[in-house]
Design a protein around this motif. Sequence first.
Motif, PDB file in Angstrom:
ATOM      1  N   ARG A 209       0.820  -1.201   0.000  1.00 44.66           N
ATOM      2  CA  ARG A 209       0.000   0.000   0.000  1.00 44.66           C
ATOM      3  C   ARG A 209       0.866   1.267   0.000  1.00 44.66           C
ATOM      4  NH1 ARG A 209      -5.323  -1.187   2.349  1.00 44.66           N
ATOM      5  NH2 ARG A 209      -5.326   0.821   3.421  1.00 44.66           N
TER       6      ARG A 209
ATOM      7  N   ALA B  71       1.246   4.125  -2.716  1.00 43.28           N
ATOM      8  CA  ALA B  71       0.444   5.347  -2.755  1.00 43.28           C
ATOM      9  C   ALA B  71       1.293   6.578  -2.474  1.00 43.28           C
ATOM     10  CB  ALA B  71      -0.695   5.255  -1.745  1.00 43.28           C
TER      11      ALA B  71
ATOM     12  N   VAL C 131      -0.916   5.218   4.939  1.00 41.27           N
ATOM     13  CA  VAL C 131      -1.518   4.155   4.119  1.00 41.27           C
ATOM     14  C   VAL C 131      -1.848   2.935   4.964  1.00 41.27           C
ATOM     15  CG1 VAL C 131      -0.304   4.924   2.050  1.00 41.27           C
ATOM     16  CG2 VAL C 131       0.737   3.178   3.502  1.00 41.27           C
TER      17      VAL C 131
ATOM     18  N   LEU D 274      -7.525   2.871  -0.161  1.00 38.23           N
ATOM     19  CA  LEU D 274      -6.817   1.727  -0.729  1.00 38.23           C
ATOM     20  C   LEU D 274      -7.538   0.423  -0.435  1.00 38.23           C
ATOM     21  CD1 LEU D 274      -3.306   2.970   0.381  1.00 38.23           C
ATOM     22  CD2 LEU D 274      -3.990   2.633  -1.998  1.00 38.23           C
TER      23      LEU D 274
ATOM     24  N   ALA E  67      -2.609   1.804  -6.545  1.00 36.33           N
ATOM     25  CA  ALA E  67      -2.156   2.426  -5.296  1.00 36.33           C
ATOM     26  C   ALA E  67      -1.599   3.820  -5.556  1.00 36.33           C
ATOM     27  CB  ALA E  67      -1.098   1.549  -4.629  1.00 36.33           C
TER      28      ALA E  67
END
Length: 555
Positions: free
Chosen positions: A286, A289, A450, A513, A527
């Motif tokens: 993640r 991102a 995230v 996410l 992402a």
Amino acid sequence: MADAESEALRLALPGGATLIAAGETSGMVYVLAAGRLAAVTADDPPRLLGLIWPGEAIGEISVLADIPHTATVVAVRDCELLALPREAFLAAVENHPSILIELMRTMIARARNERAAQRLAVTFGFLAACEGPPVRDFVERLRREVEGHGARTTLLTAEHLTRPTEWFSEREEEHDCVFYVAECGEAAWSAQCVRQADRVFFVGRGETTDIRCQSAAARTALKPADLVLIHPQECARPSGGRPWQEALGCRGVFHARDGDTADIARLARMITGRSVGVVLSGGGARGYAHVGALRALHERGVPIDFVGGASMGAVIAAGCAFEWDDAEMTARVRAAFVDTNPLSDLAVPLIALTRGHLVERRLFENFGDIDIRDLWRPYFCVSSDLTHGRHIVHDSGLLRRALRASIALPGILPPVVDGDTVLVDGGVMRNLPVEMMLDMHDGPIVAVDVSIDTGLCPKDIETPKSLLGWVLSGAWRKGAPIVSLLLRSATVTANRDVIAARGQADLFIAPELDGVEIRDWRAFEPAVEAGYRATIRALETLDGPLTELRLRRSP
């Protein structure tokens, strides 16, 4: 009042000297006429309790209550004071009760910490630490950049050495920033600059270690010095941070290319409280991102002056400190995590599921042997010390080794042994290290988290119905379900700290996410896009420049 003034003594106190020691009784009340004092604790090093400004009294509580002083008072620059003996002060209070009202107002203001909004430094000392181009030219460019933010500035040089203390105090009252500049060989003026400055910078050249520092001994624990290293305009990678910092005992290291307007602008933002610090959390895959979040900040013209992070966020932040542009960041992250899986060198799980050799190879390929102190932007990452149960802040030393510790997820990657300490993933204890960024600078902080909603679902730990089908489908590239279990278990205890960190950030960004699982290393595009969209939305909520956030909120 005339009788009291006639009994007052006029004192001169040089910067760094102690006026009052905690626990003692002086029997005097002091009034600061010029300069600046600080009330500090008796700890080592001392902790700042508050600043004392011209016109304010010191020691009045001790005299009125007949008790020892509760704090130590030191001069943070050259001061002029009036000292009134206890008997004369009490007689003045008896004859003029209005004095008590003014004293109460001062004490209430101190209790409310109303001066907190003025905690930014006002006077800056720049001292040459080696032979080279004149420091004044560098500071003149910096001064013009600071004036571009609307500040009133003045520059003082060795020709002002013989001016009285009141004159320096008047310059400070008339300007928002006062720059003291000492060239090589100006020892007496250099010492004066250290005493007068709220913040001291030694200026050297990165390509030399011929250090000729002056007045280093004049610093106090309340006034640690920073270091600015100037490099040639064409310099691609700075150097010299470690030997310079160790020789001078400086706190922070800042690199600037000679004549580079962007580097000068970064220092100007730092001086005026407009520097932007970006903190990136851990979160496995993640963390892609963060790439989108940085791209959005770049597109909207938001400067990034300080960076830090934990785990995957530490890796992305390191690329930012390296000055990778958006294209290079995308290419490197893709090559390191998407095109090949760095967690595929499986091992007999005595300590971890993988040997960690592939991860170490990727870190070396991208960061080499560079020291954290030789990054263009000040940087830190965090790891978790399992030996002593604490977090560790890495702001010096070999970058790739610090990153290896910050991403050492327990059970997945082997821990890093540092002397007698066992270090693992920073997300275990500080997954969103905003608190550490607060210690680095006075400007606004952007935090990208995230890790929200990364709780495990039953499907995340389902055993594959068919091992062959699991392999043929490519799902094996994410890692076995145990990876998700270990990832989540390693960071769940940091949740309460993350909640506190969100409140400390000036701009908090939480990308959506839901479709990206923490071990889904192939989910790069969704992402990145989620991080980009979330950052754009957050920036659109601001009613002014992000760089001004801390200034507008301080009152």
